[in-house]
Design an enzyme around this catalytic site. Structure first.
Site, PDB file in Angstrom:
ATOM      1  N   CYS B  87       0.832  -1.195   0.000  1.00 56.58           N
ATOM      2  CA  CYS B  87       0.000   0.000   0.000  1.00 56.58           C
ATOM      3  C   CYS B  87       0.873   1.253   0.000  1.00 56.58           C
ATOM      4  CB  CYS B  87      -0.970  -0.052   1.183  1.00 56.58           C
ATOM      5  SG  CYS B  87      -2.321   1.142   1.063  1.00 56.58           S
ATOM      6  N   HIS B 195      -3.516  -5.542   1.163  1.00 57.79           N
ATOM      7  CA  HIS B 195      -2.878  -5.769   2.467  1.00 57.79           C
ATOM      8  C   HIS B 195      -2.930  -7.253   2.845  1.00 57.79           C
ATOM      9  CE1 HIS B 195      -2.500  -1.557   4.006  1.00 57.79           C
ATOM     10  NE2 HIS B 195      -3.415  -1.348   3.077  1.00 57.79           N
ATOM     11  N   GLU B 197      -1.458  -8.691   5.184  1.00 58.00           N
ATOM     12  CA  GLU B 197      -1.468  -8.869   6.646  1.00 58.00           C
ATOM     13  C   GLU B 197      -2.877  -8.766   7.212  1.00 58.00           C
ATOM     14  OE1 GLU B 197      -0.708  -6.076   5.175  1.00 58.00           O
ATOM     15  OE2 GLU B 197      -1.344  -4.357   6.390  1.00 58.00           O
TER      16      GLU B 197
END
Lengths: 749, 224
Positions: B87, B195, B197
């Site tokens: 990002c 993302h 994560e």
């Protein structure tokens, strides 16, 4: 002290300054009595902001006392920067809700953005890391150009500030109604967590300690924001434009660094007290920390970093420039404090010292310089006047028009108008940061993994959070309506498997000088108290926003509640509003066909205004329903669920069908009354066919009525004799309502 | 073999702790690297995480690229070490010249936070090496300036060299060629807008980020 409102204003002197600042003649006499002399201009300005309605709660304080605020797990109740509750495992949760209505009406982006910034500071002031925001929004109808502009600005402001500051926005509301056309409501809730032993209070102590101002330089923005904007209604014309400079301007990057620096200072135990600068700016922060600590404070204006030359002391002392904190620091810790601030690129300046001088707040132009103001610190807020303003009689009930008994020609169209997808709003918000969001915006309540703030490790439990309000119910009957709002909130928590822990409220009302508004406020507080006592929920904080009026017309009473809950075992995601192929749809709770207060009755028979008497609410029954629903959800017996509230069963059906793309065939409803009625204490639950007997048994054991409304599945939404719609059409209408309003607007301009 | 991942922190970063949590949940070691220090402390891989480094002022990544830590990140990249920008981190890497192209404001000019389908377009990268080619992963995006763009010659090169690593199944931001993630000529530097994560736990909606981060840990374990 208690003052009464003079009905006939007797001028003390021609064109006095105090009136321009929003103080009444009586209030100035009270200030003279406190000081034993006439206040100077700076002192008047400080009293004006601190004694403003927004800061002093002078019209509401006597009523707020009636709310239940105690429970064994409440660590900090109302009156501090935020409420704090013990959530187990040595973890505490801090929660607060605030309004930023008036700034947002003038300048939607900055109004909403600084609303977010302000509520965050209230939370990290307590030593808590903010982990979630919610933003209940109320604007005029989407057909109104200005209301769309306001909504778009507000959403951009929440998105622009909240995302960049790095705190997820996990829920909220979007309500569009003509009552908010001239005066939108922007409420913002923040939740934080902290190690329970690190709780910090906004107190100064230790004579000789230093007052250190952290963060932004002080500018001319937001001067008198609380008194000019939030403590008067809106007129029309150029004077509204003139209020624009009273709106503060936000900088999320400054706030992000300020959060990290302050939490680092608290981790290192380098501050003895800390306070955010919100409404009333430095006047508020210095007087509050001093008076809570029972000490005095000397402040040196020349030490306060200023954005521009030539600022007057009264501007410096009342500016509401954002992203500032006041820390009380022991002199030997100063170097370490400055080093931590430098690491985070946060300005830090000693601007004053804690004194023992009889609790005086003294403002000097410079160290050992001229005394510009000298007042008892406590008098700025403890001695603010309290008004027992007159209450009007309750309004006569508005009967349900006789025509409402007749079913509409097209129930399907009314059903589609009963609910809309708000993802156009919340897709613009980061709602996932911190890896906590098990259920986010669009769910009945947000569910956030509870992690230990010291280790980051999961506890196996979750916090749940919801905000709710309903102006139609409260306009018809502020007491019963507010109780219904609290009840709905508790049921929303139950739908995600949570039990309520604590409530915060944001009381958005009209002009308190109107006796009918004071009646609404008083009744709403009583209704909230009724429901909170019955449901066993303490009120841990609140905010009162008055003077929500435009062109002489008050908004409908809009108490908004934020309810924090606990999921004791986080084993699965909550079911959400969804349907299974081949399941059954159960109605859990007492059935009702009462249309009083409903969205449908207002829209079709009230010309948009609420009509009818509210359906009766039995709070003990409601509590049984909440307990039952919570257990059914926690035990995984429910595949999909929707509470029945605004929009009634119709809205619940739209959400269940659109949320899953699966149809349902409902039979046995008591006409359109049962389809659109909004009586409390009910949910629609989709249950796997093989588990219906077990669920029905649990309902009977709990003494809660249950009825099988029919099978789920297929591609049609059918309500026997009333509605027959294609699932795809329902989904399309639900999804398109909000984006289409903006798309049409783009074409028409 | 250690699998130590350094996660860069600029003022304004906000996904650094999430990346650390995700790496640790997969058995890796993670530590934070402060922007002001040109020292990677011997980590095996670097993640430049999401957020708003320096407030995104001027332009996302435009100020962050001058941080001392970026000199060290560039050296790791030049020596073939794995570097992943997520990002805002992707934006930083393009500004730093470690990846080609740029990220523009989304088509529609709105911030977008949503879980989207990603097709694994190439498995020849440290982030996708243990994914199935063509697999579709559900991973959140969260950005205002995520529309990938580059000149025609660069796009031709990205395609010809199999350097488009991830593509959107339904393009949420107007990215050229549906590009969600790319890698460098040396293949060791990867940037992506989504993302991973945020997709490590079914309780949060998806665990499809696990194969991506696991690929990174395995690459890190093998060493540069």
């Amino acid at each position: 002290m208690t003052a009464t409102v003079r009905t006939v204003e007797e001028p003390v002197e021609p064109e006095p300054l105090h009136r321009a600042l929003g103080l009444t003649d009586d209030e100035v006499l009270a200030i003279e009595a406190i000081l034993g002399r006439r206040p100077n201009g700076l002192e008047l300005a400080m009293y004006a902001v601190m004694w403003s309605e927004h800061c002093s709660y002078k019209s509401s304080r006597s009523h707020l006392r009636r709310l239940p605020t105690e429970a064994p797990h409440v660590l900090v109740g109302p009156g501090e920067n935020a409420g704090v509750v013990d959530v187990g495992d040595g973890i505490a949760a801090a929660i607060r809700i605030e309004s930023h209505n008036h700034p947002s009406a003038i300048e939607p982006y900055q109004g909403a953005a600084t609303g977010v910034g302000g509520i965050l500071r209230d939370i990290f002031t307590m030593g808590a890391r903010p982990i979630a925001l919610m933003d209940p929004l109320r604007v005029g109808p989407l057909s109104d150009d200005r209301s769309r502009w306001i909504l778009e600005g507000i959403v951009s402001g929440v998105s622009g500030y909240g995302n960049a500051v790095g705190v997820p926005t996990v829920g909220g509301e979007v309500v569009c109604d003509d009552t908010y056309t001239g005066n939108p409501l922007v409420n913002v809730l923040c939740l934080g967590i902290l190690p329970a032993e690190r709780l910090v209070l906004g107190r100064a102590s230790g004579v000789g300690n230093l007052a250190v101002l952290l963060g932004n330089a002080t500018g001319r923005d937001g001067i008198g924001g609380a008194s000019v904007l939030a403590s008067a209604g809106f007129g029309e014309g150029p004077e509204e434009q003139a209020k624009r400079p009273s709106v503060q301007v936000g900088d999320p990057f400054e706030e992000k660094r300020l959060i990290e620096a302050c939490l680092a200072l608290l981790d290192a135990r380098l501050v003895v007290g800390i306070q955010d600068l919100g409404a009333a700016g430095l006047s508020g922060a210095t007087s509050e920390t001093a008076s809570r600590g029972g000490v005095g404070m000397d402040v040196y204006v020349d030490r306060i970093p200023q954005r521009e030359a030539g600022m007057e002391p009264f501007e410096v002392m009342t500016s509401e420039s954002q992203e500032r904190m006041l820390a009380i620091v022991e002199p030997e810790d100063l170097d370490e404090v400055l080093a931590i601030c430098a690491r985070w690129e946060v300005r830090a300046h000693v601007i004053g010292t804690v004194t023992g001088e009889g609790g005086r707040l003294r403002v000097y132009d410079r160290l050992d310089g001229e005394v510009l103001a000298d007042v008892p610190a406590a008098s700025l807020h403890d001695d603010a006047p309290r008004y027992d303003r007159p209450l009007a009689e309750r309004p006569a009930p508005v009967p349900l028009p006789a025509g409402a008994a007749t079913a509409p020609a097209d129930c399907g169209a009314d059903l589609l108008g009963s609910a809309m997808d708000t993802s156009w709003v919340w897709r613009q918000y980061d709602h996932q940061l911190f890896l906590n969001t098990v259920a986010g915006p669009g769910a009945q309540a947000a569910v956030l993994k509870l992690k230990d703030p010291r280790t980051g490790l999961a506890t196996g439990r979750a916090l749940a959070l919801t905000t709710d309000g309903n102006h139609r119910w409260c306009a018809l009957d502020a007491r019963a309506g507010t109780a219904m709002v609290v009840a709905e909130s508790a049921l929303n928590l139950a739908c995600v498997g949570a039990r309520p822990l604590a409530l915060v409220n944001c009381l958005n009302f009209g002009n308190p000088e109107h006796p009918e508004v004071m009646r609404q406020l008083s009744d709403a507080i009583d209704g909230m108290g009724d429901a909170c006592r019955a449901l066993g929920v303490p009120v841990v904080g609140g905010n009162v926003s008055l003077y929500n009026e435009s062109r002489g017309s008050d908004i409908d009473p809009t108490p908004v509640v934020g309810l924090l809950g606990m999921v004791d075992r986080l084993e699965r995601r909550p079911p959400g509003a969804t349907l299974l192929e081949g399941g059954r749809l159960l109605h859990v709770g007492r059935r009702s066909a009462d249309l009083g207060g409903s969205r449908w009755a207002a829209a079709t028979h009230g010309g948009g205004r609420p009509v009818g008497a509210l359906p009766a609410l039995d709070l003990a029954d409601h509590r049984s329903v909440c307990d039952l629903v919570r257990d059914l959800v926690a035990d995984g017996l429910v595949a999909g669920i929707s509470d029945v509230a605004d929009g009634g069963i119709a809205a619940a059906l739209v959400e269940l069908v659109a949320g899953s793309g699966v149809g349902v065939s409902v039979t046995g409803l008591d006409g359109h009354g049962e389809l659109f009625g909004e009586a409390a204490g009910r949910v629609l639950a989709c249950v796997d066919a093989g588990r219906v007997a077990e669920v029905e048994g649990r309902c009977r054991a709990a003494g809660v009525p249950v009825a099988d409304l029919g099978p789920t599945g297929g591609d049609r939404l059918v309500v026997d004799g009333l509605v027959d719609l294609d699932v795809a059409a329902v989904t399309f209408a639900w999804r398109r309502a909000l984006p289409a309003a903006f798309a049409t607007a783009a074409v028409s301009h | 073999m250690t699998r130590r991942v350094g996660v860069v922190v600029f003022p304004g970063s906000n996904c650094e702790h999430d990346v650390v949590e995700a790496i640790r949940s997969l058995g890796g070691e993670a530590e934070l690297l402060w922007h002001d220090e040109a020292d990677l402390r011997g980590v095996d891989a670097v993640v430049v995480p999401g957020g708003f480094a320096h407030g995104d002022y001027l332009r996302p990544g435009a100020i962050a690229r001058f941080s001392p830590v970026m000199t060290a990140v560039a050296e790791l990249a030049a020596s073939g070490g794995p570097v992943v920008g997520i990002c805002n981190g992707f934006q930083v890497l393009t500004e730093a010249g470690l990846l080609p192209g740029a990220l523009q404001k989304n088509a529609g000019l709105k911030f977008v936070c949503a879980t989207v389908g990603l097709e694994v377009a190439s498995t020849r990268s440290p982030l996708t090496s243990s994914c199935e080619p063509g697999a579709v992963l559900q991973v959140p995006v969260n950005h205002f300036e995520g529309s990938y763009t580059c000149d025609g010659r660069t796009l031709d090169a990205l395609r010809a060299d199999d350097r488009v690593v991830l593509r959107y199944v339904e393009n949420p931001n107007g990215s050229l060629d549906d590009i969600a993630g790319i890698c460098s000529e040396g293949r060791n530097v990867v940037g992506l807008m989504p993302h991973p994560e945020r997709a490590i736990d079914p309780l949060l909606g998806s665990a499809d980020g696990v194969p991506l981060l696991r690929s990174l840990l395995e690459t890190a374990a093998v060493g540069a």
